[in-house]
Motif scaffolding. Structure first.
Motif, PDB file in Angstrom:
ATOM      1  N   GLN A   1      40.930  41.799  32.772  1.00 19.35           N
ATOM      2  CA  GLN A   1      41.400  41.776  34.154  1.00 19.35           C
ATOM      3  C   GLN A   1      40.263  42.199  35.064  1.00 19.35           C
ATOM      4  N   VAL A   2      39.907  41.334  36.022  1.00 19.99           N
ATOM      5  CA  VAL A   2      38.816  41.617  36.950  1.00 19.99           C
ATOM      6  C   VAL A   2      39.372  41.689  38.368  1.00 19.99           C
ATOM      7  N   TYR A   3      38.961  42.715  39.106  1.00 20.99           N
ATOM      8  CA  TYR A   3      39.337  42.842  40.517  1.00 20.99           C
ATOM      9  C   TYR A   3      38.087  42.742  41.386  1.00 20.99           C
ATOM     10  N   HIS A   4      38.177  41.924  42.441  1.00 19.20           N
ATOM     11  CA  HIS A   4      37.096  41.817  43.426  1.00 19.20           C
ATOM     12  C   HIS A   4      37.714  42.021  44.800  1.00 19.20           C
ATOM     13  N   ASN A   5      37.246  43.021  45.528  1.00 16.76           N
ATOM     14  CA  ASN A   5      37.909  43.480  46.748  1.00 16.76           C
ATOM     15  C   ASN A   5      37.348  42.824  48.014  1.00 16.76           C
ATOM     16  N   ASN A   6      37.993  43.171  49.149  1.00 13.68           N
ATOM     17  CA  ASN A   6      37.544  42.834  50.510  1.00 13.68           C
ATOM     18  C   ASN A   6      37.908  41.417  50.954  1.00 13.68           C
ATOM     19  N   TRP A   7      39.001  40.874  50.449  1.00 13.68           N
ATOM     20  CA  TRP A   7      39.470  39.554  50.890  1.00 13.68           C
ATOM     21  C   TRP A   7      40.540  39.651  51.982  1.00 13.68           C
ATOM     22  N   ASP A   8      40.751  40.833  52.529  1.00 12.00           N
ATOM     23  CA  ASP A   8      41.806  41.063  53.517  1.00 12.00           C
ATOM     24  C   ASP A   8      41.253  40.811  54.923  1.00 12.00           C
ATOM     25  N   THR A   9      41.126  39.542  55.290  1.00 13.22           N
ATOM     26  CA  THR A   9      40.396  39.150  56.501  1.00 13.22           C
ATOM     27  C   THR A   9      41.284  39.135  57.739  1.00 13.22           C
ATOM     28  N   HIS A  10      41.654  40.345  58.213  1.00 15.79           N
ATOM     29  CA  HIS A  10      42.409  40.434  59.469  1.00 15.79           C
ATOM     30  C   HIS A  10      41.517  40.137  60.666  1.00 15.79           C
ATOM     31  N   ALA A  11      40.216  40.241  60.470  1.00 15.70           N
ATOM     32  CA  ALA A  11      39.253  39.958  61.530  1.00 15.70           C
ATOM     33  C   ALA A  11      37.953  39.499  60.875  1.00 15.70           C
ATOM     34  N   ASN A  12      37.088  38.892  61.677  1.00 18.26           N
ATOM     35  CA  ASN A  12      35.736  38.520  61.244  1.00 18.26           C
ATOM     36  C   ASN A  12      35.748  37.619  60.008  1.00 18.26           C
ATOM     37  N   VAL A  13      36.604  36.626  60.015  1.00 21.11           N
ATOM     38  CA  VAL A  13      36.601  35.649  58.924  1.00 21.11           C
ATOM     39  C   VAL A  13      35.225  35.005  58.792  1.00 21.11           C
ATOM     40  N   SER A  14      34.627  34.669  59.925  1.00 17.43           N
ATOM     41  CA  SER A  14      33.325  33.992  59.909  1.00 17.43           C
ATOM     42  C   SER A  14      32.239  34.859  59.294  1.00 17.43           C
ATOM     43  N   GLY A  15      32.325  36.163  59.478  1.00 18.40           N
ATOM     44  CA  GLY A  15      31.299  37.044  58.962  1.00 18.40           C
ATOM     45  C   GLY A  15      31.511  37.469  57.529  1.00 18.40           C
ATOM     46  N   ARG A  16      32.768  37.533  57.098  1.00 25.98           N
ATOM     47  CA  ARG A  16      33.061  38.089  55.779  1.00 25.98           C
ATOM     48  C   ARG A  16      33.241  37.050  54.689  1.00 25.98           C
ATOM     49  N   LEU A  17      33.898  35.942  54.997  1.00 23.07           N
ATOM     50  CA  LEU A  17      34.159  34.958  53.947  1.00 23.07           C
ATOM     51  C   LEU A  17      32.892  34.418  53.289  1.00 23.07           C
ATOM     52  N   PRO A  18      31.815  34.147  54.031  1.00 24.02           N
ATOM     53  CA  PRO A  18      30.604  33.699  53.341  1.00 24.02           C
ATOM     54  C   PRO A  18      30.107  34.710  52.307  1.00 24.02           C
ATOM     55  N   ASP A  19      30.169  36.001  52.632  1.00 16.63           N
ATOM     56  CA  ASP A  19      29.761  37.028  51.667  1.00 16.63           C
ATOM     57  C   ASP A  19      30.666  37.026  50.448  1.00 16.63           C
ATOM     58  N   GLN A  20      31.974  36.950  50.679  1.00  8.78           N
ATOM     59  CA  GLN A  20      32.940  36.972  49.578  1.00  8.78           C
ATOM     60  C   GLN A  20      32.731  35.787  48.639  1.00  8.78           C
ATOM     61  N   CYS A  21      32.550  34.619  49.233  1.00 10.17           N
ATOM     62  CA  CYS A  21      32.379  33.414  48.417  1.00 10.17           C
ATOM     63  C   CYS A  21      31.040  33.416  47.689  1.00 10.17           C
ATOM     64  N   ARG A  22      30.023  33.943  48.340  1.00  8.67           N
ATOM     65  CA  ARG A  22      28.717  34.043  47.696  1.00  8.67           C
ATOM     66  C   ARG A  22      28.785  34.949  46.469  1.00  8.67           C
ATOM     67  N   ASP A  23      29.588  35.988  46.549  1.00  9.05           N
ATOM     68  CA  ASP A  23      29.768  36.892  45.413  1.00  9.05           C
ATOM     69  C   ASP A  23      30.326  36.176  44.194  1.00  9.05           C
ATOM     70  N   VAL A  24      31.342  35.318  44.405  1.00  8.77           N
ATOM     71  CA  VAL A  24      32.121  34.815  43.274  1.00  8.77           C
ATOM     72  C   VAL A  24      31.822  33.370  42.887  1.00  8.77           C
ATOM     73  N   ASP A  25      31.240  32.589  43.776  1.00  6.02           N
ATOM     74  CA  ASP A  25      31.139  31.142  43.562  1.00  6.02           C
ATOM     75  C   ASP A  25      30.285  30.785  42.343  1.00  6.02           C
ATOM     76  N   GLN A  26      29.015  31.120  42.367  1.00  9.36           N
ATOM     77  CA  GLN A  26      28.150  30.785  41.234  1.00  9.36           C
ATOM     78  C   GLN A  26      28.582  31.486  39.945  1.00  9.36           C
ATOM     79  N   PRO A  27      28.942  32.785  39.993  1.00 11.61           N
ATOM     80  CA  PRO A  27      29.357  33.441  38.741  1.00 11.61           C
ATOM     81  C   PRO A  27      30.579  32.807  38.082  1.00 11.61           C
ATOM     82  N   CYS A  28      31.564  32.361  38.868  1.00  7.39           N
ATOM     83  CA  CYS A  28      32.731  31.701  38.276  1.00  7.39           C
ATOM     84  C   CYS A  28      32.319  30.394  37.603  1.00  7.39           C
ATOM     85  N   TRP A  29      31.484  29.640  38.289  1.00 11.32           N
ATOM     86  CA  TRP A  29      30.973  28.391  37.700  1.00 11.32           C
ATOM     87  C   TRP A  29      30.188  28.692  36.434  1.00 11.32           C
ATOM     88  N   ALA A  30      29.324  29.708  36.496  1.00  8.71           N
ATOM     89  CA  ALA A  30      28.485  30.053  35.346  1.00  8.71           C
ATOM     90  C   ALA A  30      29.332  30.493  34.160  1.00  8.71           C
TER      91      ALA A  30
END
Length: 492
Positions: free
Chosen positions: A342-371
């Motif tokens: 079971q893996v938990y990755h935090n900070n997806w609660d985007t009540h504000a600053n979607v533009s600033g936070r989502l790129p960071d969140q996706c950068r964290d998980v995108d390549q590693p999930c593919w890999a």
């Protein structure tokens, strides 16, 4: 009754018969158990598919998945900005969400006082990928390359609207804490494939952006009313992977072994007298902890990984606690026979600053999930490993607080959200479920959390209606008492 009275006087007929079953179970275990150099059951050896001495279940069906890696994105990823493409919403920018769409839905206190509910279209570009033509956001270029390996569920829904009950519901099938989680049920039903590592491991990855993290705790990976040995074992990203696993200064392995032998004798006397299954759990946990003193350091030592591994997962995999390194550890655990990670990755609660936070969140998980998926494939482990990706709910089409074309926020949305699964017998390339133009209501093929759990158990070889545990006079189930169904379209 005297303290020194015979322990047999305290045994019920049911307890006596249970002990007979356990003796036979140990005898069978001794003859069947075989492990490879990593401690895992080798491919050609009999698989331990029962729950051990206290797990009465053998799978009802041939399991399609022998391992699970569950990637929970804590906070609720925005389906609108990642997977649920709604181009018509560009024409609705800053217009109010129609009452006919909301239909009086209960709102959180964070937006219930708003006078307006302005539509906030996604600012990110989407494109279709793969043979299935799945729409994926530009934020997920690596995920886009493997959409034909995934099965997407765009019609997940839940009754929970706040994080605590929603995460608990997703993990345990109930909004009230105290129930066994999915990992504990998998451990109970399938048992261990490695005598030197836990059956169920929990990893908490550090997000790059920590703007708004949610509290998570061990209640999410507890065994509830199942025997305690089925709880998850949390690995830390810094220092000793598991607290107190190493001997204290001045205590060598021989002294520790002697101490454990003495404790084992005392606990066995207690177990013979009272028959408390938790005493047996304590004995097993002490012994496992002793064996993990050598197996865990070997597991977490990444020095043997070649340069090609870091080319696959990215340089972030060299950073302790990163999501990329967590994925690498998950692969190493599957290799060594860990059943459920079971893996938990935090900070997806985007009540504000979607533009600033989502790129960071996706950068964290995108390549590693593919890999991770490519790595499992090249090692012949993908077909036996079920990977799950998703959060506890989705996000609203309307903006919370202010709205601009450059930035916006989104509140919690339980009526529809997107998850994906891969490997482990899933129907690769399938896109299941549809939402309306606002990604607000489901218009085709809804999937409730109980349906998701029933389907996951089927992939593990269990009929969710018959996979039970007697507690408080009832046959308890992960899927509860409300109707649940296996989504056959999600299974290959």
């Amino acid at each position: 009754m005297s303290l020194f009275s015979s322990p047999f006087q305290q045994q019920t007929r049911r307890y006596f018969l249970t002990q007979g079953k356990n003796a036979l179970g140990f005898a069978a275990l001794s003859s069947l158990l075989g492990t490879n150099s990593l401690g895992a059951t080798p491919a050609g050896a009999p698989d331990l598919l029962s729950g051990g001495v206290d797990g009465p279940f053998a799978p009802h069906f041939a399991p399609k998945a022998k391992h699970v890696i569950y990637l929970h994105m804590v906070g609720g990823p925005s389906q609108l900005d990642l997977y649920d493409y709604k181009p018509v919403m560009q024409e609705w920018y800053d217009k109010d969400l129609p009452d006919s769409v909301r239909m009086g839905q209960r709102l959180t206190t964070m937006t219930s006082g708003q006078k307006r509910f302005p539509i906030a279209p996604s600012k990110f570009k989407f494109a279709q990928h793969g043979q299935n033509g799945m729409w994926v956001s530009e934020l997920l270029p690596y995920t886009s390359k493997m959409v034909d390996d995934l099965v997407f569920i765009r019609s997940m829904h839940t009754e929970a609207i706040n994080h605590e009950p929603a995460i608990t519901n997703m993990q345990t099938g109930n909004q009230i804490t105290g129930r066994p989680c999915l990992g504990a049920w998998a451990s109970y039903g399938l048992g261990s494939m490695n005598e030197n590592l836990p059956t169920f491991v929990v990893l908490v990855a550090k997000p790059t952006n920590t703007e708004q993290v949610q509290a998570i705790s061990a209640r999410l990976w507890q065994s509830g009313y199942l025997p305690g040995k089925h709880s998850g074992v949390s690995f830390r990203s810094g220092g000793d992977p598991i607290l107190f696993i190493n001997n204290p200064p001045g205590v060598d392995a021989a002294v520790r072994r002697t101490t454990l032998d003495g404790l084992k004798s005392l606990n066995e006397m207690t177990h013979q007298r009272y028959g408390d299954p938790e005493t047996q759990t304590r004995i097993e946990q002490f012994e496992l902890a002793f064996r993990m003193q050598s197996s865990v350091p070997e597991l977490t030592d990444l020095a043997s990984e070649p340069a090609s591994t870091y080319q696959l997962y990215g340089d972030e995999a060299k950073k302790p606690g990163s999501f990329a390194q967590t994925m690498l550890l998950a692969r190493r655990m599957v290799e060594r026979g860990v059943r459920f990670i079971q893996v938990y990755h935090n900070n997806w609660d985007t009540h504000a600053n979607v533009s600033g936070r989502l790129p960071d969140q996706c950068r964290d998980v995108d390549q590693p999930c593919w890999a991770l998926i490519q790595d499992l494939k090249q090692r012949g482990l993908f077909d036996d490993t079920l990977i799950i990706w998703g959060g506890e709910f989705g996000r609203t089409i309307y903006s919370q607080g202010g709205l601009s074309k450059e930035n916006y926020g989104r509140d919690h949305h339980p009526r529809c959200f997107t998850m994906w699964m891969a490997g482990g017998g899933t129907n690769a390339g399938k896109i299941y479920g549809e939402t309306d133009d606002f990604s607000y209501n489901i218009v085709k093929d809804p999937v409730h959390i109980h349906d998701f759990h029933a389907t996951t158990l089927r992939l593990l070889g269990f009929d969710h209606e018959r996979f039970t545990y007697k507690h408080q006079g009832l046959d308890q189930k992960l899927t509860g008492v409300e109707p649940a169904r296996v989504i056959e379209d999600l299974i290959a």
